[in-house]
Design a protein around this motif. Structure first.
Motif, PDB file in Angstrom:
ATOM      1  N   GLY A  70       0.809  -1.206   0.000  1.00 52.58           N
ATOM      2  CA  GLY A  70       0.000   0.000   0.000  1.00 52.58           C
ATOM      3  C   GLY A  70       0.845   1.259   0.000  1.00 52.58           C
ATOM      4  N   VAL A  71       1.929   1.242   0.769  1.00 50.69           N
ATOM      5  CA  VAL A  71       2.803   2.413   0.844  1.00 50.69           C
ATOM      6  C   VAL A  71       3.483   2.662  -0.502  1.00 50.69           C
ATOM      7  CG1 VAL A  71       4.910   3.334   1.891  1.00 50.69           C
ATOM      8  CG2 VAL A  71       3.190   2.214   3.327  1.00 50.69           C
ATOM      9  N   VAL A  72       4.093   1.617  -1.051  1.00 51.81           N
ATOM     10  CA  VAL A  72       4.828   1.786  -2.315  1.00 51.81           C
ATOM     11  C   VAL A  72       3.881   2.146  -3.450  1.00 51.81           C
ATOM     12  CG1 VAL A  72       6.348   0.662  -3.986  1.00 51.81           C
ATOM     13  CG2 VAL A  72       6.642   0.209  -1.539  1.00 51.81           C
ATOM     14  N   GLU A  73       2.722   1.496  -3.500  1.00 52.14           N
ATOM     15  CA  GLU A  73       1.746   1.813  -4.547  1.00 52.14           C
ATOM     16  C   GLU A  73       1.312   3.277  -4.456  1.00 52.14           C
ATOM     17  OE1 GLU A  73      -2.700   0.496  -6.148  1.00 52.14           O
ATOM     18  OE2 GLU A  73      -1.791  -0.533  -4.446  1.00 52.14           O
ATOM     19  N   PHE A  74       1.060   3.756  -3.241  1.00 53.66           N
ATOM     20  CA  PHE A  74       0.669   5.153  -3.066  1.00 53.66           C
ATOM     21  C   PHE A  74       1.764   6.088  -3.579  1.00 53.66           C
ATOM     22  CE2 PHE A  74       1.312   8.898  -0.362  1.00 53.66           C
ATOM     23  CZ  PHE A  74       0.160   9.620  -0.672  1.00 53.66           C
ATOM     24  N   LEU A  75       2.998   5.830  -3.190  1.00 55.39           N
ATOM     25  CA  LEU A  75       4.093   6.717  -3.579  1.00 55.39           C
ATOM     26  C   LEU A  75       4.303   6.726  -5.087  1.00 55.39           C
ATOM     27  CD1 LEU A  75       6.667   5.877  -0.746  1.00 55.39           C
ATOM     28  CD2 LEU A  75       5.332   7.973  -0.994  1.00 55.39           C
ATOM     29  N   VAL A  76       4.216   5.556  -5.713  1.00 53.53           N
ATOM     30  CA  VAL A  76       4.432   5.482  -7.156  1.00 53.53           C
ATOM     31  C   VAL A  76       3.289   6.163  -7.903  1.00 53.53           C
ATOM     32  CG1 VAL A  76       4.617   3.909  -9.129  1.00 53.53           C
ATOM     33  CG2 VAL A  76       5.841   3.398  -7.002  1.00 53.53           C
ATOM     34  N   VAL A 117      -2.982  12.085   1.451  1.00 53.27           N
ATOM     35  CA  VAL A 117      -1.883  11.338   2.085  1.00 53.27           C
ATOM     36  C   VAL A 117      -2.352  10.565   3.308  1.00 53.27           C
ATOM     37  CG1 VAL A 117      -0.093  12.851   1.190  1.00 53.27           C
ATOM     38  CG2 VAL A 117      -1.131  13.376   3.391  1.00 53.27           C
ATOM     39  N   GLY A 118      -3.283  11.114   4.050  1.00 53.99           N
ATOM     40  CA  GLY A 118      -3.912  10.364   5.136  1.00 53.99           C
ATOM     41  C   GLY A 118      -3.172  10.335   6.443  1.00 53.99           C
ATOM     42  N   VAL A 119      -1.884   9.938   6.427  1.00 51.98           N
ATOM     43  CA  VAL A 119      -1.119   9.785   7.668  1.00 51.98           C
ATOM     44  C   VAL A 119       0.255  10.416   7.509  1.00 51.98           C
ATOM     45  CG1 VAL A 119      -2.309   7.709   8.490  1.00 51.98           C
ATOM     46  CG2 VAL A 119      -0.376   7.492   6.933  1.00 51.98           C
ATOM     47  N   GLU A 120       0.878  10.712   8.650  1.00 55.30           N
ATOM     48  CA  GLU A 120       2.144  11.445   8.637  1.00 55.30           C
ATOM     49  C   GLU A 120       3.266  10.691   7.931  1.00 55.30           C
ATOM     50  OE1 GLU A 120       0.860  11.700  12.945  1.00 55.30           O
ATOM     51  OE2 GLU A 120      -0.116  10.995  11.111  1.00 55.30           O
ATOM     52  N   GLU A 121       3.318   9.359   8.106  1.00 48.81           N
ATOM     53  CA  GLU A 121       4.405   8.583   7.494  1.00 48.81           C
ATOM     54  C   GLU A 121       4.387   8.725   5.974  1.00 48.81           C
ATOM     55  OE1 GLU A 121       7.638   5.635   8.069  1.00 48.81           O
ATOM     56  OE2 GLU A 121       6.625   7.121   9.315  1.00 48.81           O
ATOM     57  N   LEU A 152       3.056  11.186   4.316  1.00 55.58           N
ATOM     58  CA  LEU A 152       3.383  12.578   4.015  1.00 55.58           C
ATOM     59  C   LEU A 152       4.890  12.785   3.986  1.00 55.58           C
ATOM     60  CD1 LEU A 152       2.709  15.590   3.652  1.00 55.58           C
ATOM     61  CD2 LEU A 152       2.582  15.752   6.154  1.00 55.58           C
ATOM     62  N   LYS A 153       5.582  12.255   4.988  1.00 53.56           N
ATOM     63  CA  LYS A 153       7.040  12.403   5.040  1.00 53.56           C
ATOM     64  C   LYS A 153       7.693  11.746   3.828  1.00 53.56           C
ATOM     65  CE  LYS A 153       7.119  12.491  10.105  1.00 53.56           C
ATOM     66  NZ  LYS A 153       7.485  11.768  11.351  1.00 53.56           N
ATOM     67  N   MET A 154       7.228  10.546   3.501  1.00 56.43           N
ATOM     68  CA  MET A 154       7.805   9.848   2.348  1.00 56.43           C
ATOM     69  C   MET A 154       7.556  10.600   1.048  1.00 56.43           C
ATOM     70  SD  MET A 154       7.168   5.782   2.903  1.00 56.43           S
ATOM     71  CE  MET A 154       8.178   4.807   4.017  1.00 56.43           C
ATOM     72  N   LEU A 155       6.328  11.080   0.854  1.00 54.12           N
ATOM     73  CA  LEU A 155       6.008  11.786  -0.387  1.00 54.12           C
ATOM     74  C   LEU A 155       6.777  13.096  -0.480  1.00 54.12           C
ATOM     75  CD1 LEU A 155       4.376  11.654  -2.958  1.00 54.12           C
ATOM     76  CD2 LEU A 155       2.484  12.777  -1.761  1.00 54.12           C
ATOM     77  N   CYS A 156       6.964  13.755   0.640  1.00 46.06           N
ATOM     78  CA  CYS A 156       7.746  14.999   0.651  1.00 46.06           C
ATOM     79  C   CYS A 156       9.192  14.723   0.228  1.00 46.06           C
ATOM     80  CB  CYS A 156       7.691  15.618   2.047  1.00 46.06           C
ATOM     81  SG  CYS A 156       8.663  17.131   2.205  1.00 46.06           S
ATOM     82  N   LEU A 157       9.795  13.682   0.812  1.00 41.98           N
ATOM     83  CA  LEU A 157      11.175  13.346   0.469  1.00 41.98           C
ATOM     84  C   LEU A 157      11.284  12.859  -0.973  1.00 41.98           C
ATOM     85  CD1 LEU A 157      12.127  11.552   3.793  1.00 41.98           C
ATOM     86  CD2 LEU A 157      13.056  13.726   2.977  1.00 41.98           C
ATOM     87  N   MET A 158      10.294  12.114  -1.408  1.00 39.93           N
ATOM     88  CA  MET A 158      10.290  11.642  -2.795  1.00 39.93           C
ATOM     89  C   MET A 158      10.228  12.812  -3.766  1.00 39.93           C
ATOM     90  SD  MET A 158       7.730   8.795  -4.395  1.00 39.93           S
ATOM     91  CE  MET A 158       8.234   7.768  -5.773  1.00 39.93           C
TER      92      MET A 158
END
Length: 829
Positions: free
Chosen positions: A490-496, A524-528, A530-536
């Motif tokens: 779910g995390v990787v799919e969201f980021l991609v 984004v839903g949750v902080e984790e 959000l942090k990943m998408l910001c860094l990406m």
């Protein structure tokens, strides 16, 4: 023939060869073979053990260089735990050897003890390098080694060998030119020869061919010294290795040195001795200086980088190739050219599944992707050698792919790898200008998923269609192949799939508009995430070209992150699930047969929308089931083990001090609460989830420990037990042992939420922290409706959504709470 007859015949055969001056390699090999036959006969006559057992020759006997009066070094290895029957076997086997007057150096081990091999006796580790099967189940030694950490054992063996060499040389004043040398122990003697050979065996079998005196000189030296040592044992009639003046004359005579006088014969004989000793000494010094360091099975780190010891063997084991790149990262070096060449020549022979055949290998890939210095360089080596595209064929699709859009400056594959380099550079202490983004990276629970998403985010550019959608489709192929767990997928799919969204909002939308921030927060839903998408986004935009990420754009990105983070952590309580079926439709449509749509809708109504972002459908269905017919005083609670520790879930009706009591129960057992969530529905049902570690191993060491925790929790919530007394001793100990930390920060906010006063506490993490602070809130008559718990190293960050009498706290009530919290956090009465 009797045991004594066999033994005597073997010794006489060796003695005769020695008297002829032929007590070298061949004679000692024959003597070792005769001793093998004797050991085999004794093993057969000892009777059966309770399970499989084998005997192995060690040291000089293992090398088949057993001298006339040498110790017989043996390893007796049992498949399982040694029982009384095995003790009987040992006595029956060993006693006849002692009766023959032999000196036996025996080691008895069980196969499972191989797991602690690296901590074993250094002399045993060295002797084990020459282990050779004599009789019994030879596979036991492979099993013994299989459960060991081979890399660490090899490293410790090598370190022990170097220390023993230095210690031994010091006893001889570090010179080989002894007029009465010890042919075994002195510098340039047999131990030095075996030491050089062992170093080569542990690090690089070809090492002694690359420098030193060369293999031929070492063979000649070994033959010479073995013949001399055999003479010393024969003449002294005991284990004697010092070549004294009288024995020099006898050795020169037996070896037929020419000369008209004994002096001339001895001088020629000793001249040869020092020539051979010097050859050994030169090779040993070369080995000590040039030997690569063992870093894994069939892996060493040399001056040219990490490489395989045996390329031919490595070429048939593609599942081991990733380890060479992991070792290079761990050793802060590159991968050698010969290893990369071997991989390049053979990578195309194997399917992706053959590189990652087991769950352990797939986990190793994720571990490898954790951002750290050197990751970009190692991934580039993997890409250039063809390995990256074989393991992840989705990435191969963009190899050297050119997209002419007039603002990307690099090929798609290099752009992708540069995003990872940009992420890696955040860790570099020499680049402090992006400390705020670096802090986000350090806070991620699974940063390897961010790197995996970066590797996949542009693979869809192999086609000219919507690349984000195509990248997402291709990512699903990898998910299936590596069996990625549901949450990670779910995390990787969201980021991609959403990797373009944050740059779009930050750079092309009015982020001063609260509705824009609200919509982005809903995405984004949750902080984790959000942090990943910001860094990406940061890494992706900067990898377009050096000029793309201007300071102004970087600031816009950061402001969007901060505004969204504040919304997620402070204002999320205002965004609740209503009767709108669209939010619940997927859950209802895919519900299990035992649940009705109305039950799911009724349970979800009134919970923050964030709830659906935090819990997988299976967890939601479980909550729904447990909440059915939940009486006013009833509690539903359960403990589950997860990868990071333990998880406690509690469903019950809200009551005073509820949150404080739950956290207090966990603290009373020494549990360290790492993160968690607390939700309160309008009808009073609470859903509290705590993620914690059991550092004292209470649950592991106490069968039924989970039942004890749940029993105390039930008693405390039902007021049959008082938690304060149980915690008092632990808390006093914590305050006495507390290390100097940082001052706590308490912030009250009445503006961020329409419904709640938000209290944010940043303090040094300590046992019972949540219990103490939430108790202060309850003592002041506050309802703890929503809680976010987070731990970052020694820092606890806890956000409470409070009301008092259904209203926000007044300024005076906030001031009173802040004072009381400050007092409790500082340990003041």
């Amino acid at each position: 023939m009797t045991y004594a007859g066999r033994f005597t015949a073997a010794r006489h055969e060796l003695m005769a060869a020695t008297e002829r001056g032929e007590g070298g390699r061949n004679a000692l090999r024959q003597y070792s073979h005769r001793m093998d036959a004797l050991v085999q006969q004794l093993f057969a006559d000892a009777g059966a053990a309770s399970h499989a057992v084998a005997v192995f020759a060690l040291g000089g006997y293992g090398r088949r260089e057993l001298c006339l009066h040498s110790d017989i070094d043996l390893l007796v290895l049992f498949a399982g735990t040694i029982a009384a029957e095995d003790e009987r076997f040992l006595h029956a086997f060993l006693n006849p050897l002692w009766d023959l007057g032999l000196t036996i150096g025996h080691h008895v081990r069980e196969v499972h003890e191989g797991a602690a091999l690296e901590n074993d006796n250094p002399e045993f580790l060295l002797a084990l390098t020459d282990a050779r099967a004599i009789v019994g189940d030879a596979a036991l030694l492979d099993q013994f080694f299989a459960v060991s950490d081979r890399a660490r054992t090899a490293t410790r063996t090598l370190d022990a060998l170097k220390a023993l060499i230095a210690e031994r040389h010091a006893r001889f004043n570090d010179t080989l030119y002894q007029l009465e040398p010890d042919v075994k122990e002195a510098p340039g003697g047999l131990r030095d020869l075996f030491g050089a050979q062992t170093i080569a065996m542990l690090t690089d079998p070809s090492l002694l061919t690359q420098g030193g005196s060369g293999p031929r000189a070492l063979e000649d030296a070994e033959e010479y010294l073995l013949r001399v040592r055999s003479i010393l044992h024969l003449e002294a009639k005991r284990h004697h290795n010092v070549l004294g003046h009288e024995l020099q004359e006898r050795a020169a005579e037996i070896l037929r040195y020419g000369g008209s006088t004994p002096r001339q014969r001895v001088e020629r004989f000793m001249g040869d001795y020092f020539r051979h000793a010097r050859a050994i000494d030169r090779s040993l010094r070369w080995a000590l200086r040039a030997a690569p360091a063992p870093v894994g099975r069939n892996l060493v780190r040399a001056a040219d980088g990490v490489r395989f010891v045996d390329n031919r063997a490595a070429a048939e084991r593609p599942e081991a190739w990733l380890r060479v790149f992991q070792a290079a990262i761990d050793g802060d070096c590159g991968v050698s050219d010969d290893a990369l060449t071997m991989i390049q020549q053979n990578a195309g022979r194997f399917t992706p599944e053959e590189f990652l055949p087991t769950a352990a290998h797939r986990d190793a890939l994720l571990n490898f992707l954790k951002p750290r210095p050197g990751l970009y360089a190692r991934l580039s080596e993997m890409h250039d050698s063809g390995l990256l595209g074989q393991i992840i064929p989705e990435f191969k699709a963009i190899n050297c792919r050119v997209v002419r859009d007039f603002y990307h400056k690099y090929t798609v594959d290099e752009h992708t790898l540069l995003t990872i380099r940009n992420l890696e550079r955040l860790i570099d202490p020499a680049r402090p200008e992006r400390e705020r983004f670096a802090r986000l990276l350090g806070e991620l629970e699974s940063p390897e998923l961010l790197v995996l998403a970066l590797l996949l985010h542009d693979v869809g550019k192999w086609t000219d269609e919507d690349h984000a959608a195509e990248s997402t489709r291709m990512a699903h192929q990898l998910f299936e192949r590596v069996d990625l767990d549901r949450e990670s997928r779910g995390v990787v799919e969201f980021l991609v799939s959403e990797h373009l969204k944050m740059s779009l909002v930050a750079f092309r939308r009015d982020t001063e508009d609260p509705e824009i921030v609200r919509q982005f927060a809903a995405l984004v839903g949750v902080e984790e995430r959000l942090k990943m998408l910001c860094l990406m986004t940061l890494a992706d935009v900067e990898a377009v070209s050096r000029e793309t990420l201007t300071p102004w754009r970087e600031e816009l990105l950061w402001r969007l992150y901060v505004d969204t983070y504040n919304f997620l952590t402070l204002a999320y309580g205002d965004e609740v699930i209503g009767p709108d079926a669209s939010v619940q439709s997927d859950l209802i449509e895919k519900r299990p047969a035992d649940l009705e749509a109305e039950q799911i809708a009724h349970f979800l109504e009134g919970l923050p929308r964030r709830y659906l972002q935090l819990f997988a459908p299976e967890a939601v269905y479980r909550h729904v089931r447990r909440a059915q017919h939940l009486d006013l005083d009833a509690m539903q609670a359960w403990l589950e083990r997860n990868d990071a520790g333990w998880e406690l879930t509690v469903l019950t009706h809200d009551k005073p001090f509820l949150f404080s009591n739950i956290s207090g129960v966990l603290s009373s057992f020494g549990m360290d609460i790492q993160r968690g969530f607390a939700f309160t529905k309008p009808n009073g049902i609470i859903v509290d989830v705590f993620y914690f570690t059991d550092d004292e191993r209470f649950l592991e060491l106490n069968p039924g420990g989970d039942a004890q925790v749940l029993k105390l929790l039930d008693d405390v919530l039902a007021r049959r037990a008082e938690i304060a007394a149980k915690l008092k001793g632990r808390e006093e100990g914590i305050f006495r042992r507390r290390l100097p930390g940082f001052a706590p920060v308490i912030h009250c906010d009445n503006e961020a939420s329409r419904r709640y006063t938000i209290v944010e506490i940043v303090a040094e993490n300590a046992l019972g922290l949540l219990y103490r602070v939430s108790r202060v809130m309850s003592e002041l008559g506050c309802d703890v409706d929503l809680v976010l718990i987070a731990t970052e190293g020694r820092r606890a960050i806890d956000v409470f959504h409070l009301t008092r009498g259904g209203q926000k706290l007044t300024p005076s009530q906030q001031e009173e709470m802040t004072e009381n919290l400050q007092r409790v956090l500082e340990g003041r009465p």
